[in-house]
Scaffold this motif. Structure first.
Motif, mmCIF file in Angstrom:
data_model
loop_
_atom_site.group_PDB
_atom_site.id
_atom_site.type_symbol
_atom_site.label_atom_id
_atom_site.label_comp_id
_atom_site.label_asym_id
_atom_site.label_seq_id
_atom_site.Cartn_x
_atom_site.Cartn_y
_atom_site.Cartn_z
ATOM 1 N N VAL A 175 0.840 -1.198 0.000
ATOM 2 C CA VAL A 175 0.000 0.000 0.000
ATOM 3 C C VAL A 175 0.876 1.248 0.000
ATOM 4 C CG1 VAL A 175 -1.832 1.239 1.202
ATOM 5 C CG2 VAL A 175 -1.736 -1.253 1.308
ATOM 6 N N PRO A 176 0.761 2.122 -1.005
ATOM 7 C CA PRO A 176 1.497 3.385 -0.977
ATOM 8 C C PRO A 176 0.906 4.301 0.076
ATOM 9 C CG PRO A 176 0.029 3.327 -2.856
ATOM 10 C CD PRO A 176 -0.052 1.965 -2.214
ATOM 11 N N PRO A 177 1.719 5.209 0.656
ATOM 12 C CA PRO A 177 1.216 6.070 1.733
ATOM 13 C C PRO A 177 -0.007 6.877 1.332
ATOM 14 C CG PRO A 177 3.602 6.206 1.555
ATOM 15 C CD PRO A 177 3.131 5.406 0.383
ATOM 16 N N GLU A 178 -0.081 7.331 0.073
ATOM 17 C CA GLU A 178 -1.198 8.169 -0.338
ATOM 18 C C GLU A 178 -2.522 7.402 -0.361
ATOM 19 O OE1 GLU A 178 1.176 6.831 -3.963
ATOM 20 O OE2 GLU A 178 1.535 7.667 -1.967
ATOM 21 N N ALA A 179 -2.459 6.065 -0.274
ATOM 22 C CA ALA A 179 -3.681 5.266 -0.308
ATOM 23 C C ALA A 179 -4.263 5.028 1.078
ATOM 24 C CB ALA A 179 -3.411 3.925 -0.985
ATOM 25 N N LEU A 180 -3.628 5.585 2.108
ATOM 26 C CA LEU A 180 -4.109 5.360 3.461
ATOM 27 C C LEU A 180 -5.292 6.284 3.745
ATOM 28 C CD1 LEU A 180 -0.740 5.068 5.403
ATOM 29 C CD2 LEU A 180 -2.173 3.263 4.482
ATOM 30 N N ALA A 181 -6.463 5.845 3.423
ATOM 31 C CA ALA A 181 -7.678 6.645 3.635
ATOM 32 C C ALA A 181 -8.662 5.841 4.458
ATOM 33 C CB ALA A 181 -8.295 7.031 2.286
ATOM 34 N N ASP A 182 -9.669 6.520 4.980
ATOM 35 C CA ASP A 182 -10.661 5.826 5.793
ATOM 36 C C ASP A 182 -11.463 4.822 4.972
ATOM 37 O OD1 ASP A 182 -9.942 7.125 8.078
ATOM 38 O OD2 ASP A 182 -11.360 8.778 7.782
ATOM 39 N N ALA A 183 -11.760 5.191 3.759
ATOM 40 C CA ALA A 183 -12.531 4.286 2.903
ATOM 41 C C ALA A 183 -11.616 3.234 2.306
ATOM 42 C CB ALA A 183 -13.213 5.080 1.803
ATOM 43 N N GLY A 184 -12.219 2.163 1.830
ATOM 44 C CA GLY A 184 -11.427 1.129 1.181
ATOM 45 C C GLY A 184 -11.834 -0.241 1.633
ATOM 46 N N ASP A 185 -11.111 -1.240 1.098
ATOM 47 C CA ASP A 185 -11.456 -2.621 1.380
ATOM 48 C C ASP A 185 -10.745 -3.160 2.619
ATOM 49 O OD1 ASP A 185 -13.046 -2.659 -0.865
ATOM 50 O OD2 ASP A 185 -11.396 -3.303 -2.175
ATOM 51 N N THR A 186 -9.801 -2.401 3.190
ATOM 52 C CA THR A 186 -9.047 -2.906 4.323
ATOM 53 C C THR A 186 -9.911 -2.957 5.575
ATOM 54 O OG1 THR A 186 -8.274 -0.666 4.793
ATOM 55 C CG2 THR A 186 -6.863 -2.060 3.429
ATOM 56 N N VAL A 187 -9.631 -3.931 6.443
ATOM 57 C CA VAL A 187 -10.339 -4.039 7.707
ATOM 58 C C VAL A 187 -9.808 -2.979 8.661
ATOM 59 C CG1 VAL A 187 -10.746 -6.496 7.391
ATOM 60 C CG2 VAL A 187 -8.690 -5.722 8.588
ATOM 61 N N PRO A 188 -10.571 -2.600 9.694
ATOM 62 C CA PRO A 188 -10.128 -1.531 10.604
ATOM 63 C C PRO A 188 -8.753 -1.788 11.214
ATOM 64 C CG PRO A 188 -12.449 -2.001 10.951
ATOM 65 C CD PRO A 188 -11.953 -3.032 9.979
ATOM 66 N N ALA A 189 -8.474 -3.034 11.630
ATOM 67 C CA ALA A 189 -7.177 -3.332 12.243
ATOM 68 C C ALA A 189 -6.037 -3.098 11.260
ATOM 69 C CB ALA A 189 -7.158 -4.778 12.743
ATOM 70 N N GLU A 190 -6.279 -3.426 9.997
ATOM 71 C CA GLU A 190 -5.246 -3.206 8.987
ATOM 72 C C GLU A 190 -5.018 -1.713 8.756
ATOM 73 O OE1 GLU A 190 -4.166 -4.461 4.378
ATOM 74 O OE2 GLU A 190 -6.139 -4.894 5.218
ATOM 75 N N ARG A 191 -6.119 -0.940 8.692
ATOM 76 C CA ARG A 191 -5.972 0.503 8.491
ATOM 77 C C ARG A 191 -5.207 1.145 9.641
ATOM 78 N NH1 ARG A 191 -11.439 0.202 6.753
ATOM 79 N NH2 ARG A 191 -12.163 1.167 8.696
ATOM 80 N N GLN A 231 4.534 0.305 2.104
ATOM 81 C CA GLN A 231 3.982 -0.237 3.341
ATOM 82 C C GLN A 231 3.082 -1.425 3.035
ATOM 83 O OE1 GLN A 231 3.401 4.255 4.762
ATOM 84 N NE2 GLN A 231 2.569 2.803 6.252
ATOM 85 N N ALA A 232 3.247 -2.473 3.817
ATOM 86 C CA ALA A 232 2.466 -3.689 3.615
ATOM 87 C C ALA A 232 2.070 -4.260 4.967
ATOM 88 C CB ALA A 232 3.270 -4.716 2.814
ATOM 89 N N THR A 233 0.966 -4.982 4.987
ATOM 90 C CA THR A 233 0.496 -5.602 6.222
ATOM 91 C C THR A 233 0.228 -7.080 5.993
ATOM 92 O OG1 THR A 233 -1.801 -5.035 5.699
ATOM 93 C CG2 THR A 233 -0.562 -3.471 7.068
ATOM 94 N N GLU A 234 0.214 -7.797 7.099
ATOM 95 C CA GLU A 234 -0.005 -9.240 7.055
ATOM 96 C C GLU A 234 -0.853 -9.629 8.257
ATOM 97 O OE1 GLU A 234 0.393 -13.369 6.077
ATOM 98 O OE2 GLU A 234 0.548 -11.504 4.964
ATOM 99 N N PRO A 235 -1.975 -10.319 8.073
ATOM 100 C CA PRO A 235 -2.769 -10.747 9.222
ATOM 101 C C PRO A 235 -2.070 -11.848 10.006
ATOM 102 C CG PRO A 235 -3.662 -11.665 7.198
ATOM 103 C CD PRO A 235 -2.576 -10.706 6.790
ATOM 104 N N GLY A 236 -2.097 -11.719 11.317
ATOM 105 C CA GLY A 236 -1.560 -12.776 12.164
ATOM 106 C C GLY A 236 -0.099 -12.588 12.506
ATOM 107 N N ASN A 237 0.782 -13.217 11.737
ATOM 108 C CA ASN A 237 2.210 -13.206 12.026
ATOM 109 C C ASN A 237 2.962 -12.866 10.748
ATOM 110 O OD1 ASN A 237 4.991 -14.101 12.449
ATOM 111 N ND2 ASN A 237 4.232 -15.087 14.308
#
Length: 320
Positions: free
Chosen positions: A217-233, A257-263
């Protein structure tokens, strides 16, 4: 960040010679010296002790040590050498000797081969590599043996998003600043991108099964809307806050920036197939323990490429 030498730990094996070449290139990138450290084999150490005890002047002063001669010849044939190359022969066990030298001269990093000879061919880590990565005073880079190359992504498959980048495993609230600084410094020296991977906790579900697409995810894509779950945002936002100072200090280093659920360990191992380097912290800064952290341990055991394990600096240790 220390501007001391890059230490290459060698023993004459092909594993260590791969690490030597990696260390030579690292010293050139950073404009530092190269210190080639060889822990003498037991027979040489026993000979030296016997000669000293007997005080026999008829015995040669030194036992033949072909490792240093071979390493010197290999380096002299290299196309380019760092500004200074030194050689040191060490005594004692491998972990103890390398632990001592890692505390001297404020080295930038210590580089060694994996020497993995366990029951599973896919494992990276040998006992000496594990011990040094757990106890050294400076960052330790473990370079995998050639068998690990065969386990990397087959030719013809699409390149990973991490191809050629420095991948940083970041716990947004626990990873010490020294780990971030090391990753950004390496990326700056390589003129490449830092890809930051963090884990977030969510209830199990089909969307977060292992093997789900690796979203960068590029930094400019960090918005409230989107398909990401709240914990990921929230994790992405916490990443952004942790990275603010590093972005300011290294304005020419691109960041993903990237995220991964769990571990995050599994995703870091996957990224190691094509990354230039994977960087992880040794353990929680408040845990004064000789045990390496679970993520660092898993990545070291299974990575396909070089892994840097960065300790907490003394001034970062907040424990009383």
């Amino acid at each position: 960040m220390s501007n001391g030498p890059v230490i290459a730990a060698v023993d004459g094996s092909e594993h260590s010679l791969r690490a030597l070449e990696w260390a030579r290139a690292a010293a050139l990138r950073h404009g530092t010296g190269l210190l080639v450290a060889h822990v003498l084999p037991d027979v040489t150490q026993l000979y030296a002790g016997r000669r000293s005890a007997l005080h026999d002047p008829n015995q040669p002063e030194e036992h033949a040590d072909p490792v240093t001669d071979r390493v010197r010849a290999l380096l002299e044939a290299s196309p380019e050498l760092p500004r200074e190359v030194r050689y040191e022969s060490l005594e004692g066990s491998v972990p103890a000797a390398l632990r001592v030298i890692s505390a001297e001269d404020s080295p930038r990093m210590l580089v060694m081969g994996s020497r993995g000879r366990g029951g599973f061919a896919t494992l990276l880590l040998g006992s000496n590599s594990r011990a040094v990565a757990t106890t050294a005073s400076c960052p330790v880079v473990v370079v995998p043996h050639s068998d690990r190359d065969a386990a990397a992504r087959p030719a013809g498959e699409a390149a990973e998003p991490s191809a050629g980048k420095v991948v940083l495993g970041l716990h947004v609230t626990e990873t010490p600043e020294s780990v971030l600084t090391f990753a950004f410094t390496e990326a700056a020296a390589r003129a490449t991108t830092v890809q930051v991977v963090s884990a977030y906790a969510v209830p199990p579900g089909p969307a977060n099964l292992l093997g789900a697409p690796f979203a960068v995810v590029p930094p400019e894509a960090l918005a409230d809307a989107g398909d990401t779950v709240p914990a990921e945002r929230e994790t992405l936002r916490a990443q952004t806050r942790r990275l603010e100072q590093l972005r300011a200090r290294y304005p020419d280093v691109p960041v993903e920036q990237a995220t991964e659920p769990g571990n995050a360990a599994g995703r870091l191992v996957e990224a190691s197939r094509s990354a230039a380097l994977v960087v992880v912290g040794r353990h929680h800064p408040r845990v004064r323990s000789l045990l390496i952290g679970s993520v660092a341990h898993a990545v070291l055991q299974h990575a396909h490429g070089p892994v840097a394990v960065v300790p907490t600096l003394p001034e970062e240790d907040g424990a009383p």
